[in-house]
Design a protein around this motif. Structure first.
Motif, PDB file in Angstrom:
ATOM      1  N   UNK A  50       0.852  -1.187   0.000  1.00  0.00           N
ATOM      2  CA  UNK A  50       0.000   0.000   0.000  1.00  0.00           C
ATOM      3  C   UNK A  50       0.888   1.238   0.000  1.00  0.00           C
ATOM      4  N   UNK A  51       0.655   2.126  -0.980  1.00  0.00           N
ATOM      5  CA  UNK A  51       1.516   3.283  -1.186  1.00  0.00           C
ATOM      6  C   UNK A  51       0.844   4.561  -0.701  1.00  0.00           C
ATOM      7  N   UNK A  52       1.567   5.306   0.145  1.00  0.00           N
ATOM      8  CA  UNK A  52       1.085   6.593   0.650  1.00  0.00           C
ATOM      9  C   UNK A  52       2.010   7.684   0.111  1.00  0.00           C
ATOM     10  N   UNK A  53       1.535   8.522  -0.818  1.00  0.00           N
ATOM     11  CA  UNK A  53       2.423   9.461  -1.528  1.00  0.00           C
ATOM     12  C   UNK A  53       2.544  10.829  -0.867  1.00  0.00           C
ATOM     13  N   UNK A  54       2.736  10.853   0.457  1.00  0.00           N
ATOM     14  CA  UNK A  54       2.826  12.130   1.163  1.00  0.00           C
ATOM     15  C   UNK A  54       4.055  12.149   2.067  1.00  0.00           C
ATOM     16  N   UNK A  55       4.699  13.309   2.151  1.00  0.00           N
ATOM     17  CA  UNK A  55       5.824  13.525   3.060  1.00  0.00           C
ATOM     18  C   UNK A  55       5.682  14.913   3.685  1.00  0.00           C
ATOM     19  N   UNK A  56       6.313  15.072   4.863  1.00  0.00           N
ATOM     20  CA  UNK A  56       6.298  16.395   5.496  1.00  0.00           C
ATOM     21  C   UNK A  56       7.269  17.339   4.800  1.00  0.00           C
ATOM     22  N   UNK A  67       4.409  13.834  -2.613  1.00  0.00           N
ATOM     23  CA  UNK A  67       4.213  15.268  -2.579  1.00  0.00           C
ATOM     24  C   UNK A  67       4.352  15.754  -1.141  1.00  0.00           C
ATOM     25  N   UNK A  68       4.607  17.057  -0.984  1.00  0.00           N
ATOM     26  CA  UNK A  68       4.739  17.654   0.339  1.00  0.00           C
ATOM     27  C   UNK A  68       3.365  18.083   0.819  1.00  0.00           C
ATOM     28  N   UNK A  69       2.979  17.575   1.981  1.00  0.00           N
ATOM     29  CA  UNK A  69       1.717  17.990   2.575  1.00  0.00           C
ATOM     30  C   UNK A  69       0.499  17.389   1.898  1.00  0.00           C
ATOM     31  N   UNK A  70      -0.655  17.622   2.523  1.00  0.00           N
ATOM     32  CA  UNK A  70      -1.918  17.090   1.991  1.00  0.00           C
ATOM     33  C   UNK A  70      -3.052  18.017   2.419  1.00  0.00           C
ATOM     34  N   UNK A  71      -3.232  19.127   1.687  1.00  0.00           N
ATOM     35  CA  UNK A  71      -4.243  20.110   2.091  1.00  0.00           C
ATOM     36  C   UNK A  71      -5.660  19.650   1.764  1.00  0.00           C
ATOM     37  N   UNK A  72      -6.612  20.321   2.398  1.00  0.00           N
ATOM     38  CA  UNK A  72      -8.036  20.163   2.057  1.00  0.00           C
ATOM     39  C   UNK A  72      -8.505  18.713   2.155  1.00  0.00           C
ATOM     40  N   UNK A  73      -8.180  18.073   3.271  1.00  0.00           N
ATOM     41  CA  UNK A  73      -8.644  16.699   3.512  1.00  0.00           C
ATOM     42  C   UNK A  73      -8.188  15.736   2.414  1.00  0.00           C
ATOM     43  N   UNK A  74      -7.025  16.001   1.827  1.00  0.00           N
ATOM     44  CA  UNK A  74      -6.550  15.147   0.739  1.00  0.00           C
ATOM     45  C   UNK A  74      -6.284  13.724   1.216  1.00  0.00           C
ATOM     46  N   UNK A  75      -5.789  13.563   2.435  1.00  0.00           N
ATOM     47  CA  UNK A  75      -5.530  12.201   2.910  1.00  0.00           C
ATOM     48  C   UNK A  75      -6.828  11.414   3.021  1.00  0.00           C
ATOM     49  N   UNK A  76      -7.895  12.066   3.421  1.00  0.00           N
ATOM     50  CA  UNK A  76      -9.190  11.378   3.503  1.00  0.00           C
ATOM     51  C   UNK A  76      -9.657  10.943   2.125  1.00  0.00           C
ATOM     52  N   UNK A  77      -9.547  11.844   1.164  1.00  0.00           N
ATOM     53  CA  UNK A  77      -9.958  11.489  -0.200  1.00  0.00           C
ATOM     54  C   UNK A  77      -9.056  10.405  -0.783  1.00  0.00           C
ATOM     55  N   UNK A  78      -7.787  10.462  -0.433  1.00  0.00           N
ATOM     56  CA  UNK A  78      -6.869   9.427  -0.931  1.00  0.00           C
ATOM     57  C   UNK A  78      -7.222   8.060  -0.338  1.00  0.00           C
ATOM     58  N   UNK A  79      -7.491   8.003   0.952  1.00  0.00           N
ATOM     59  CA  UNK A  79      -7.862   6.728   1.577  1.00  0.00           C
ATOM     60  C   UNK A  79      -9.199   6.226   1.046  1.00  0.00           C
ATOM     61  N   UNK A  80     -10.116   7.150   0.749  1.00  0.00           N
ATOM     62  CA  UNK A  80     -11.380   6.738   0.119  1.00  0.00           C
ATOM     63  C   UNK A  80     -11.109   6.044  -1.214  1.00  0.00           C
ATOM     64  N   UNK A  81     -10.227   6.644  -2.035  1.00  0.00           N
ATOM     65  CA  UNK A  81      -9.895   6.043  -3.328  1.00  0.00           C
ATOM     66  C   UNK A  81      -9.162   4.719  -3.139  1.00  0.00           C
ATOM     67  N   UNK A 373      -7.583  10.264  -6.803  1.00  0.00           N
ATOM     68  CA  UNK A 373      -8.641  10.399  -5.793  1.00  0.00           C
ATOM     69  C   UNK A 373     -10.024  10.557  -6.419  1.00  0.00           C
ATOM     70  N   UNK A 374     -10.076  10.992  -7.680  1.00  0.00           N
ATOM     71  CA  UNK A 374     -11.357  11.159  -8.371  1.00  0.00           C
ATOM     72  C   UNK A 374     -11.778   9.902  -9.129  1.00  0.00           C
ATOM     73  N   UNK A 375     -10.935   8.877  -9.169  1.00  0.00           N
ATOM     74  CA  UNK A 375     -11.227   7.672  -9.946  1.00  0.00           C
ATOM     75  C   UNK A 375     -12.276   6.811  -9.236  1.00  0.00           C
ATOM     76  N   UNK A 376     -13.248   6.362 -10.004  1.00  0.00           N
ATOM     77  CA  UNK A 376     -14.275   5.462  -9.470  1.00  0.00           C
ATOM     78  C   UNK A 376     -14.086   4.031  -9.951  1.00  0.00           C
ATOM     79  N   UNK A 377     -13.552   3.853 -11.148  1.00  0.00           N
ATOM     80  CA  UNK A 377     -13.417   2.521 -11.745  1.00  0.00           C
ATOM     81  C   UNK A 377     -11.959   2.067 -11.690  1.00  0.00           C
ATOM     82  N   UNK A 378     -11.672   1.098 -10.831  1.00  0.00           N
ATOM     83  CA  UNK A 378     -10.330   0.540 -10.699  1.00  0.00           C
ATOM     84  C   UNK A 378     -10.254  -0.894 -11.210  1.00  0.00           C
ATOM     85  N   UNK A 379     -11.080  -1.241 -12.155  1.00  0.00           N
ATOM     86  CA  UNK A 379     -11.160  -2.632 -12.604  1.00  0.00           C
ATOM     87  C   UNK A 379     -10.215  -2.951 -13.744  1.00  0.00           C
ATOM     88  N   UNK A 380      -9.466  -1.961 -14.241  1.00  0.00           N
ATOM     89  CA  UNK A 380      -8.587  -2.186 -15.380  1.00  0.00           C
ATOM     90  C   UNK A 380      -7.175  -1.679 -15.094  1.00  0.00           C
TER      91      UNK A 380
END
Length: 476
Positions: A50-56, A67-81, A373-380
């Protein structure tokens, strides 16, 4: 192999941590369906990443997908995806029996796949980026995705997590220890504050030592410390200071990495100014000599202090925790049967390596993460590279030969029906002529000098097609 024009081979050409390299991947026109890709594959000993693409912060040498930081609840949206992807991938793997167990834990159904074989994960890892950039609560959710959505039993398999001094906080470490982490890897790079600054890694030794103390308090069985040699101004004396500072913690593993200056990194943007190594042939030669000298010093120092060499980079303490607890050796995590989740992760079947788009430039990385984070279809599968028989042979040879223990010729023959010398006569002969390679008792193994030149030997085994694809890749 790249030379300087006088038949002198440059020792530091490329760190071959995966083959084929991701810069050889291209968009897949047919966008193959994951269910069809995985249907014929053995799935009883998969690896999960499992890859987490964030660093301080982003270190000056880093060309990882982060990327540096995760503004605007980006980590939540990333975990959702990530959770949407996990559900789609788990469904594609099939095995109704395991799905039912997973669903009963998760409280949701994903539908049974088409595979008749069992799905079992034999190893797990969280990487990045910095997984511990996530909060303690988000780490709990990440573990739940691995367990409840994918069906991995994190407490029953080797489970490795990467961290950094700034994010190795007590609450995060407590979560990881409770969820079954067997190996924690921390990137220190240097215990000398001036060297850390020279590598564009803002940290203080006092903070590093405090983080290591917290890690040891968790009693996670395997501690790995990453160190870097070849930093501007680094000498044998300062290198030994870092080595001895790391040894004081009696880590079960140590990785010694040569510094590289890569395009689009912090140090890469300084390249050409005369302030960093890598600015011209003469300076490159001096830098190569510095790195080789420090590598040999570090190797001998660790061997004298009770460590065995596993690869050019990896050293393991003799008599330490069971090696199996630490997860796979260097390169071993790149075997077929890898499931990667997250926009920077790769997945490997026997015939296709696939991932998402790749970049180093921060703006491009942000765009790719936003798209993920905006992707809904991960079947391919979207981006990747097909693996034919020749590439499979090269990959097996690379993975095996770059390990200090070497490769069993009989195992290669059993797998491919040929001998390594039949498939790679010119390359292996050239290695042997240079004193890099020897065969004894059916074992093909690098000499100590061969291990020192691993970053030249590995690229020499790349296929012409992979070389061409990498050369045509436009850095972004």
């Amino acid at each position: 192999m790249t030379s300087t024009g006088t038949n002198v081979i440059r020792p530091y050409q490329s760190y071959v941590y995966a083959y084929p390299h991701k810069t050889s991947y291209r968009p897949l026109p047919d966008r193959p369906v994951l269910r069809e890709l995985w249907s014929p594959e053995p799935k009883d000993a998969l690896s999960l990443y499992l890859h987490i693409p964030f660093c301080e912060v982003r270190c000056g040498f880093c060309n990882l997908f982060t990327r540096i930081g995760a503004p605007d609840e980006l980590t939540t949206r990333y975990l959702d995806a990530l959770e949407r992807q996990a559900l789609a991938v788990r469904d594609a793997l099939g095995d109704a029996g395991t799905d039912k167990v997973t669903d009963s834990i998760a409280g949701t159904g994903t539908g049974a796949g088409t595979s008749t074989g069992p799905v079992r994960f034999a190893a797990a890892a969280f990487g990045g980026g910095t997984p511990t950039f996530l909060t303690a609560g988000e780490l709990e959710r990440l573990c739940d995705i691995a367990e409840r959505r994918m069906g991995a039993d994190l407490r029953a398999v080797p489970f490795s997590v990467e961290t950094s001094p700034a994010t190795a906080t007590a609450d995060r470490l407590s979560v990881l220890a409770e969820r079954g982490t067997t190996r924690l890897s921390i990137g220190v790079q240097s215990f000398v504050d001036d060297e850390a600054r020279a590598a564009v890694r803002p940290q203080r030794r006092a903070d590093v030592e405090a983080a290591l103390s917290r890690i040891r308090d968790t009693a996670i069985p395997v501690l790995n410390i990453d160190l870097i040699y070849g930093i501007d101004g680094q000498t044998e004396a300062t290198w030994r200071r870092s080595l001895d500072a790391a040894l004081a913690w009696r880590p079960e593993e140590l990785y010694l990495y040569p510094l590289y200056v890569r395009p689009l990194t912090g140090l890469g943007r300084l390249d050409g100014t005369g302030t960093e190594p890598g600015t011209g042939t003469d300076l490159d030669t001096v830098w190569d000599e510095q790195r080789l000298r420090l590598y040999r010093y570090g190797r001998e120092h660790l061997l004298a202090n009770g460590y065995e060499q596993v690869s050019m980079r990896m050293f393991r303490r003799t008599g330490g925790a069971d090696a199996a607890l630490g997860g796979p050796d260097d390169h071993a995590c790149q075997t077929d049967g890898m499931i990667g989740l997250g926009c920077g992760a790769r997945s490997y079947t026997s015939g296709l390596h696939y991932s998402f788009d790749y970049a180093v430039d921060m703006r491009r990385i942000r765009t790719i993460i936003d798209d993920y984070t905006a992707t809904e279809d991960f079947t391919r599968a979207e981006v990747g590279r097909r693996i034919d028989t020749d590439e499979a042979r090269r990959r097996h040879l690379l993975q095996s030969l770059l390990q200090a223990r070497g490769m069993e010729v009989a195992e290669y023959r059993t797998r491919f029906g040929t001998a390594p010398a039949d498939d790679f006569p010119a390359e292996l002969a050239a290695f042997a002529d240079r004193g890099w390679l020897e065969e004894n008792g059916g074992l093909l193994r690098l000499t100590p000098e061969g291990l020192a030149y691993s970053d030249a030997l590995g690229p020499a085994l790349f296929s012409p097609a992979v070389r061409a694809a990498m050369a045509a890749y436009e850095a972004k």
